[in-house]
Design an enzyme around this catalytic site. Structure first.
Site, PDB file in Angstrom:
ATOM      1  N   THR A  95      -9.433   0.682   7.574  1.00  0.00           N
ATOM      2  CA  THR A  95      -9.770   1.731   6.598  1.00  0.00           C
ATOM      3  C   THR A  95     -10.009   1.077   5.236  1.00  0.00           C
ATOM      4  OG1 THR A  95      -7.391   2.093   6.251  1.00  0.00           O
ATOM      5  CG2 THR A  95      -8.526   3.580   7.767  1.00  0.00           C
ATOM      6  N   THR A 131      -3.751   2.536   8.090  1.00  0.00           N
ATOM      7  CA  THR A 131      -3.305   2.972   6.765  1.00  0.00           C
ATOM      8  C   THR A 131      -4.274   4.011   6.218  1.00  0.00           C
ATOM      9  OG1 THR A 131      -2.381   0.769   6.401  1.00  0.00           O
ATOM     10  CG2 THR A 131      -2.631   2.187   4.475  1.00  0.00           C
ATOM     11  N   ARG A 160       4.051  -1.778   9.231  1.00  0.00           N
ATOM     12  CA  ARG A 160       4.545  -2.330   7.972  1.00  0.00           C
ATOM     13  C   ARG A 160       4.878  -3.819   8.104  1.00  0.00           C
ATOM     14  NH1 ARG A 160       9.270   1.001   5.503  1.00  0.00           N
ATOM     15  NH2 ARG A 160      10.098   0.987   7.640  1.00  0.00           N
ATOM     16  N   LYS A 212       3.907   4.207   3.807  1.00  0.00           N
ATOM     17  CA  LYS A 212       3.149   2.974   4.023  1.00  0.00           C
ATOM     18  C   LYS A 212       2.476   2.505   2.745  1.00  0.00           C
ATOM     19  CE  LYS A 212       0.888  -0.490   5.506  1.00  0.00           C
ATOM     20  NZ  LYS A 212       0.008  -0.587   6.650  1.00  0.00           N
ATOM     21  N   ASN A 216       3.293  -1.175   0.388  1.00  0.00           N
ATOM     22  CA  ASN A 216       2.336  -2.218   0.046  1.00  0.00           C
ATOM     23  C   ASN A 216       2.042  -2.266  -1.454  1.00  0.00           C
ATOM     24  OD1 ASN A 216       2.113  -3.233   2.570  1.00  0.00           O
ATOM     25  ND2 ASN A 216       0.091  -2.417   3.010  1.00  0.00           N
ATOM     26  N   ARG A 253      20.181  -8.614  -8.348  1.00  0.00           N
ATOM     27  CA  ARG A 253      19.100  -7.658  -8.555  1.00  0.00           C
ATOM     28  C   ARG A 253      17.898  -8.120  -7.718  1.00  0.00           C
ATOM     29  NH1 ARG A 253      23.053  -6.184 -10.648  1.00  0.00           N
ATOM     30  NH2 ARG A 253      23.417  -5.484 -12.790  1.00  0.00           N
ATOM     31  N   GLY A 263      -3.393 -11.159  -2.531  1.00  0.00           N
ATOM     32  CA  GLY A 263      -4.608 -10.701  -1.863  1.00  0.00           C
ATOM     33  C   GLY A 263      -4.321 -10.267  -0.450  1.00  0.00           C
ATOM     34  N   CYS A 266      -4.665  -5.776   2.987  1.00  0.00           N
ATOM     35  CA  CYS A 266      -3.837  -4.606   2.655  1.00  0.00           C
ATOM     36  C   CYS A 266      -3.589  -4.477   1.156  1.00  0.00           C
ATOM     37  CB  CYS A 266      -2.506  -4.685   3.393  1.00  0.00           C
ATOM     38  SG  CYS A 266      -2.644  -4.561   5.180  1.00  0.00           S
ATOM     39  N   LYS A 269      -6.443  -3.260  -1.075  1.00  0.00           N
ATOM     40  CA  LYS A 269      -7.033  -1.926  -0.932  1.00  0.00           C
ATOM     41  C   LYS A 269      -6.041  -0.778  -1.038  1.00  0.00           C
ATOM     42  CE  LYS A 269      -6.835  -1.437   4.124  1.00  0.00           C
ATOM     43  NZ  LYS A 269      -6.013  -0.205   4.179  1.00  0.00           N
TER      44      LYS A 269
END
Length: 287
Positions: A95, A131, A160, A212, A216, A253, A263, A266, A269
């Site tokens: 997608t 996704t 995932r 999802k 990402n 933490r 990059g 996933c 975009k």
């Protein structure tokens, strides 16, 4: 080129995975390795031929070995859908984002949905793994399935995993489960119980779609912040590696990421998918 075709009914297969890229192939291999009879559909004939020769087009530890062990021994790969599908169909197509409009390019998804919609029955569970922008399962996929079946079984169960550890994470990460109705949820949970240790059921398709995306987007944000720290450190004349390493040491933490490339298909975009989702509800992002 000779085509791999499965004729007629496919009762010998329990699931059909549509789209054998990174998401689809790792999932198909994991199910097959767990003893589930899998039909993998890849419309790209060249890719299909290479997979049937045991050649994987991306790096994933352990995947070539499983592929070669399971090909025609629990896993069948074809470039043509049969007339009748197995009881479960899992959509794993790409997608991407249209670079010109910065909106989702759903042509692959629509093609996959159209192909399976004419072949499903009232008992076919359709699981979406691709996704999606929030609302796509309900607003695009469900109506198309309803043209064939009054009350189709539809679940959205996001992937995932990270490339290189996908086979491990498919079994160890909690699997988020959502469905259009209780029957869809129950069937999806039963399916993924075959390979995962834990399933997490959420209240709606939209909730799972958003989970999802934020996973990402958060990863993208973390990596991007590490790069910003490095740029600021350079401007201030200090060592970015020393700053980040020391800040993280024994500090309870979330770790600061070290600078590096950000990059992949996933992370490049999915922020746009999340932005697009909220724009449909008149939410304005403040940067």
């Amino acid at each position: 080129m000779e085509r791999t075709v499965v004729q007629g009914r496919n009762d010998q297969h329990e699931i059909c995975v549509v789209g054998l890229g990174f998401v689809g192939l790792t999932l198909a291999a994991t199910f097959a390795d767990a003893g589930v009879r899998v039909l993998g559909y890849e419309q790209n004939r060249n890719a299909c031929q290479l997979l049937n020769q045991g050649q994987v087009h991306f790096y994933e530890k352990g995947l070539p070995e499983i592929l070669n062990q399971r090909l025609n021994n629990g896993l069948t790969i074809t470039d043509e859908l049969p007339d009748t599908l197995p009881a479960v169909v899992i959509i794993c197509v790409g997608t991407p984002i249209d670079e010109r409009t910065e909106k989702p390019d759903l042509r692959q998804l629509e093609s996959a949905v159209n192909a399976i919609a004419t072949r499903i029955t009232a008992e076919t569970l359709v699981v979406v793994r691709s996704t999606l922008a929030v609302g796509t399962s309900r607003n695009l996929i469900l109506p198309r399935l309803r043209e064939r079946i009054a009350e189709p079984l539809l679940a959205f169960c996001p992937e995932r995993t990270i490339q290189g550890k996908a086979l491990e994470e498919l079994r160890t990460l909690p699997q988020v489960i959502s469905g259009v109705n209780e029957a869809s949820v129950a069937r999806a949970r039963q399916l993924f119980d075959k390979i995962v240790r834990q399933t997490l059921t959420v209240t709606s398709l939209e909730t799972a779609e958003m989970i999802k995306l934020i996973c990402n987007c958060h990863t993208d944000l973390i990596y991007g912040f590490g790069n910003q720290v490095a740029l600021m450190a350079n401007a201030l004349g200090v060592d970015a590696q020393e700053v980040i390493t020391t800040a993280n040491l024994n500090y309870p933490r979330p770790d600061l990421s070290k600078p590096g490339f950000v990059g992949g298909s996933c992370l490049s975009k999915d922020p746009y998918l999340l932005i697009y989702s909220t724009q449909q509800h008149n939410y304005t992002h403040r940067w």
